[in-house]
Design a protein around this motif. Structure first.
Motif: not given
Length: 154
Positions: A5-12
């Motif tokens: 829950t600490e990270f998120e995917y980096v989008g386009f």
């Protein structure tokens, strides 16, 4: 499944922005070198540069620089500017040199068919381009990266 829950995917679009930063920085380094080798007339004329110096400066040098950054910092300067890092998709750890080499070669695979492998970042649920899928990597950043969350007194 191990979720964070600490990270998120980096989008386009953030990755496009990071690529633009990297491209600008690379051009700042490459153009003076090419200018010193070929001179202003040849660069300004639009003639396709050829020879071993062009291959070294335009292809090999950028590959080395990018892979060194990925190995040392898990990111290029553009990715660092947006707070993104490249990690192993299974473990979340630093990718191996082999993964980074495959990832770099995967850029060519990703761009040849109308850049579809790069556009895939905007479609994929884990925001992986084909180069990421081939190398087993994902690009992530910390969620809520501010130093202090905003609080209102009312």
């Amino acid at each position: 499944m191990n979720e964070s829950t600490e990270f998120e995917y980096v989008g386009f679009w953030l990755r496009v922005w990071a690529s633009l930063i990297d491209t600008a920085l690379m051009l700042i380094v490459i153009f003076p070198i090419l200018f010193a080798i070929y001179g202003s007339e040849k660069l300004a004329s639009g003639v396709t540069l050829s020879g071993s110096a062009n291959i070294l400066v335009s292809y090999i040098l950028p590959a080395i620089v990018v892979i060194v950054f990925w190995n040392a910092r898990q990111a290029t300067p553009g990715k660092m500017a947006i707070g993104a890092t490249i990690v192993d998709a299974k473990t979340g750890e630093k990718p191996s040199l082999q993964q980074n080499l495959i990832r770099y070669a995967g850029y060519f695979v990703s761009t040849i068919p109308f850049c579809l492998g790069l556009i895939w970042v905007g479609i994929d649920k884990r925001k992986q381009g084909w180069h990421d899928k081939l190398a087993g990597t994902v690009v992530v950043r910390r969620k809520n990266r501010g130093t202090e969350p905003v609080k209102f007194e009312g």
